[in-house]
Design an enzyme around this catalytic site. Structure first.
Site, mmCIF file in Angstrom:
data_model
loop_
_atom_site.group_PDB
_atom_site.id
_atom_site.type_symbol
_atom_site.label_atom_id
_atom_site.label_comp_id
_atom_site.label_asym_id
_atom_site.label_seq_id
_atom_site.Cartn_x
_atom_site.Cartn_y
_atom_site.Cartn_z
ATOM 1 N N ASP A 144 33.639 -75.897 89.106
ATOM 2 C CA ASP A 144 34.030 -75.754 90.521
ATOM 3 C C ASP A 144 32.894 -75.252 91.417
ATOM 4 O O ASP A 144 33.171 -74.663 92.481
ATOM 5 C CB ASP A 144 35.223 -74.801 90.643
ATOM 6 N N ASP A 157 8.237 -55.072 78.742
ATOM 7 C CA ASP A 157 8.227 -53.743 79.382
ATOM 8 C C ASP A 157 9.613 -53.304 79.865
ATOM 9 O O ASP A 157 9.726 -52.456 80.760
ATOM 10 C CB ASP A 157 7.240 -53.713 80.563
ATOM 11 N N HIS A 179 17.957 -81.316 75.934
ATOM 12 C CA HIS A 179 18.319 -80.222 75.029
ATOM 13 C C HIS A 179 18.990 -79.064 75.773
ATOM 14 O O HIS A 179 19.249 -78.022 75.199
ATOM 15 C CB HIS A 179 17.045 -79.726 74.324
ATOM 16 N N LYS A 214 17.617 -66.824 71.982
ATOM 17 C CA LYS A 214 16.213 -66.778 72.407
ATOM 18 C C LYS A 214 16.102 -65.695 73.474
ATOM 19 O O LYS A 214 16.633 -65.850 74.573
ATOM 20 C CB LYS A 214 15.750 -68.118 72.987
ATOM 21 N N LYS A 223 21.618 -76.561 77.781
ATOM 22 C CA LYS A 223 22.973 -76.091 77.531
ATOM 23 C C LYS A 223 23.504 -75.512 78.842
ATOM 24 O O LYS A 223 23.125 -74.420 79.248
ATOM 25 C CB LYS A 223 22.988 -74.994 76.453
ATOM 26 N N HIS A 250 20.694 -68.071 66.728
ATOM 27 C CA HIS A 250 20.217 -69.139 67.604
ATOM 28 C C HIS A 250 19.822 -68.603 68.988
ATOM 29 O O HIS A 250 19.525 -69.371 69.900
ATOM 30 C CB HIS A 250 21.332 -70.193 67.733
#
Length: 399
Positions: A324, A152, A317, A147, A319, A145
């Protein structure tokens, strides 16, 4: 009667096989899972919350690549924005740039002809996490999952976006799509390059980790950050530590709120000791049963004193976990059991308070585009909804 008995026997045998396959497959996986801890780095970070802006920046950087491009996505669709992306990759090959593209075997949406065209153009292509014997069911559930884009060896991206029309606000059911994706320069890119090449080695059976051409010398940036790669292990520990160490506030943004028992109880304990807990989830869903799976947890936390918000302006979507105002986690992992116990994920812990302020500005905007939920918003209103909750609870590991 005989047919019924045969069907029952077949179903029982299938259930037994799935249980044995999953149990033994997970045991084998955990015995070999990587548990390496990456160092804290100093990098320059930027954050994108809108697909069009991210793709404009990403495509521009890809077009300027001079030596090599390494890309891993869970999903690359076969639509207009995806074809633009793939055309850039093929054009860079023509210009003499090495291009490697890896997609998850289950998650990707590329047609066979599209893949054949990529290979014919010189793009090196690999599927990640192809199911394999002897534990076919378990291996089909363990998805890559992550990405990762590394250009370079100097510029990199990671986060929640994939490549497809929905991520570019072109799906009427889910638009606008809200997500968080990081752009990184500086020494942290070295770790992203290593993670890609390790996954490439597993998928393509080619070891490029010793090739120094992929690891140029990089300067330090302005933000302290640490990459956390996980594979069915360690993510629960990381989230537990962050929650357990919270003194004032916890903010969780996730499309799927299905925490493990341990993480859930730590959240409840944090509320009891006076920590402010805020959770942002989408109002609409993009997968079956994930909303119903989250309802019992959210009902309980609201009763405990948490503030839960439902995002109204499209599909949420992102995450993110902020504790704190001193540490921020942005990455690919959802706040659910699948990310904690099955998927290959990649998160970035950020310790720079100035950058966290930028993240909090985005979170404030997203809360303004949300409504505060009540217990009733997550309570069953019919027998069908109750049945969905029961079903979702039973299979929550795989949602």
């Amino acid at each position: 009667m005989e047919i019924g008995s045969i069907l029952i026997a077949i179903i029982a045998a299938l259930v037994l096989w799935v249980y044995a396959d999953f149990t033994l497959g997970r045991k084998k996986h955990l015995a070999s899972a990587k548990t390496n801890t990456l160092p804290v780095r100093e990098s320059n970070l930027a954050i994108f919350a809108e697909g069009p802006k991210l793709f404009e920046d990403l495509f521009s950087e890809l077009k300027n690549a001079k030596e090599h491009i390494h890309i891993l996505f869970y999903i690359v669709q076969d639509d207009k924005i995806s074809q633009e992306f793939l055309s850039i990759l093929k054009d860079r090959v023509k210009a003499g740039v090495e291009v490697r593209l890896m997609v998850d075997w289950v998650g990707n949406g590329l047609k066979r002809k599209t893949i054949q065209d990529l290979k014919a153009a010189g793009v090196e292509f690999a599927y990640s996490q192809m199911p394999k014997l002897p534990f076919l069911f378990y291996s089909s559930q363990v998805r890559n999952h992550r990405k990762i884009t590394v250009i370079d060896g100097q510029t990199a991206y990671l986060g929640g976006f994939n490549i497809g029309k929905e991520y570019n606000n072109q799906d009427p059911k889910l638009s606008p799509w809200r997500d968080y994706h990081l752009k990184m320069t500086g020494e942290g890119v070295t770790d992203l390059q290593s993670e890609f090449l390790e996954d490439w080695q597993a998928a393509a059976k080619v070891n490029l980790l010793q090739n120094q051409a992929y690891f140029p010398s990089l300067e330090k940036g302005s933000s302290r950050q640490q990459l956390v790669p996980t594979e069915g292990l360690l993510l629960e520990d990381m989230m537990s530590d962050l929650i357990n160490n919270a003194n004032q506030s916890i903010f969780i943004g996730t499309p799927y709120f299905i925490p493990s028992k341990r993480v859930f109880e730590l959240l409840r304990a944090a509320i009891k000791r006076g920590v402010s807990v805020t959770i942002l989830v989408p109002l609409v869903s993009d997968h079956i049963l994930v909303k119903e799976a989250s309802h019992p947890y959210l009902r309980t936390l609201i009763k405990d004193g948490a503030d839960v918000y439902q995002y109204l302006k499209g599909f949420y979507h992102a995450k993110v976990l902020v504790v704190d105002d001193s540490v921020c986690d942005v990455g690919t992992a959802n706040f659910d059991k699948r990310s904690m116990f099955l998927n290959y994920e990649l998160n970035c812990l950020i310790y720079d308070k100035e950058f966290i302020k930028k993240v909090k500005t985005i979170l404030t905007e997203d809360l303004l585009n949300s409504r505060k939920a009540t217990v009733e918003d997550f309570s069953p209103v019919s027998v069908l909804v109750s049945l969905k909750e029961t079903t979702a609870r039973t299979i929550s590991y795989f949602l």
